[in-house]
Design a protein around this motif. Structure first.
Motif, PDB file in Angstrom:
ATOM      1  N   THR A  35       0.814  -1.141  -0.198  1.00  0.00           N
ATOM      2  CA  THR A  35       0.011   0.105   0.122  1.00  0.00           C
ATOM      3  C   THR A  35       0.915   1.384  -0.112  1.00  0.00           C
ATOM      4  OG1 THR A  35      -0.015  -0.128   2.433  1.00  0.00           O
ATOM      5  CG2 THR A  35      -1.931  -1.127   1.202  1.00  0.00           C
ATOM      6  N   GLU A  36       2.127   1.198   0.346  1.00  0.00           N
ATOM      7  CA  GLU A  36       3.104   2.408   0.191  1.00  0.00           C
ATOM      8  C   GLU A  36       3.430   2.574  -1.054  1.00  0.00           C
ATOM      9  OE1 GLU A  36       5.280  -0.931   1.744  1.00  0.00           O
ATOM     10  OE2 GLU A  36       3.499  -0.071   2.587  1.00  0.00           O
ATOM     11  N   GLY A  37       3.698   3.756  -1.270  1.00  0.00           N
ATOM     12  CA  GLY A  37       4.307   4.181  -2.494  1.00  0.00           C
ATOM     13  C   GLY A  37       3.573   3.899  -3.823  1.00  0.00           C
ATOM     14  N   GLN A  38       4.078   4.006  -5.042  1.00  0.00           N
ATOM     15  CA  GLN A  38       3.267   3.921  -6.329  1.00  0.00           C
ATOM     16  C   GLN A  38       3.227   2.453  -6.641  1.00  0.00           C
ATOM     17  OE1 GLN A  38       5.243   5.861  -9.353  1.00  0.00           O
ATOM     18  NE2 GLN A  38       3.516   5.557 -10.809  1.00  0.00           N
ATOM     19  N   TYR A  39       2.332   1.786  -6.592  1.00  0.00           N
ATOM     20  CA  TYR A  39       2.268   0.268  -6.883  1.00  0.00           C
ATOM     21  C   TYR A  39       1.723   0.061  -8.104  1.00  0.00           C
ATOM     22  CZ  TYR A  39       1.031  -4.258  -6.365  1.00  0.00           C
ATOM     23  OH  TYR A  39       0.978  -5.812  -6.484  1.00  0.00           O
ATOM     24  N   GLU A 130       8.006  -2.406 -10.984  1.00  0.00           N
ATOM     25  CA  GLU A 130       8.485  -1.126 -11.213  1.00  0.00           C
ATOM     26  C   GLU A 130       8.057  -0.335 -10.253  1.00  0.00           C
ATOM     27  OE1 GLU A 130       7.313   2.403 -14.610  1.00  0.00           O
ATOM     28  OE2 GLU A 130       6.232   0.270 -14.737  1.00  0.00           O
ATOM     29  N   HIS A 131       9.108   0.566  -9.833  1.00  0.00           N
ATOM     30  CA  HIS A 131       9.120   1.611  -8.499  1.00  0.00           C
ATOM     31  C   HIS A 131       9.095   0.649  -7.368  1.00  0.00           C
ATOM     32  CE1 HIS A 131       8.746   4.836 -11.147  1.00  0.00           C
ATOM     33  NE2 HIS A 131       7.609   4.384 -11.892  1.00  0.00           N
ATOM     34  N   GLY A 132       9.517  -0.567  -7.447  1.00  0.00           N
ATOM     35  CA  GLY A 132       9.318  -1.405  -6.312  1.00  0.00           C
ATOM     36  C   GLY A 132      10.730  -2.175  -6.278  1.00  0.00           C
TER      37      GLY A 132
END
Length: 170
Positions: A35-39, A130-132
């Motif tokens: 749930t945190e950041g852009q998923y 991505e972004h993770g």
């Protein structure tokens, strides 16, 4: 006539139980809800390599519909199995999946459909978002040792992963 029907019924029962008892490996994979950041839904590759590190079979490949150019981000799978044959990739790829629990089975056959020989293999699960994060987990299995179960701890991108080998003759 009744005797013939009984013979057919018993034969069918034995045949169906032989099919049910066929050896298989099951990977129970959980993708956690983040749930945190852009998923973004992760790219996932699940595959098996032999003792020499040669790919035996890709069991599952989940990528974004237009994500072929990003397949190289699934680094180990791409180097070992993906980059050689894009038609192969097109034949096995499916859409990314949301958070949830997924069961992936392997019938102990290679890409050509032949049963693998007894020996040691490694199951790989690579998850890239991505972004993770990026996680690569592996579990060795010995097909000569009979039935087997292992539980791999949760990572940043996966929940607990259960791997079971069943139906092996001892």
């Amino acid at each position: 006539m009744r005797h013939l029907i009984r013979i057919i019924a018993v034969s069918a029962l034995f045949a169906s139980s032989a099919v049910l008892a066929a050896p298989k490996l099951t990977v129970d994979l959980t993708l956690p809800e983040i749930t945190e950041g852009q998923y973004h839904r992760p790219y996932v590759a699940v595959w098996v390599e032999d003792a020499k590190g040669k790919p035996v079979k890709t069991l599952s490949l989940w990528v974004w519909d237009e994500g072929h150019k990003w397949l190289k981000d699934i680094r180990r799978w791409w180097r070992k199995a993906g980059r050689e044959d894009m038609s192969f990739v097109d034949g096995i790829a499916s859409a990314t999946r949301p958070a949830g629990h997924y069961k992936i089975d392997w019938d102990l056959k290679d890409e050509s459909g032949k049963s693998v020989t007894l020996g040691t293999y490694t199951v790989f699960i690579e998850v890239v978002r991505e972004h993770g994060g990026r996680d690569l987990v592996r579990q060795n299995i010995d097909l000569t040792a009979g039935d087997f179960a292992a539980q791999l701890p949760a990572t940043t991108e996966t929940g607990v992963i259960d791997i079971r080998l069943s139906g092996m003759a001892h």
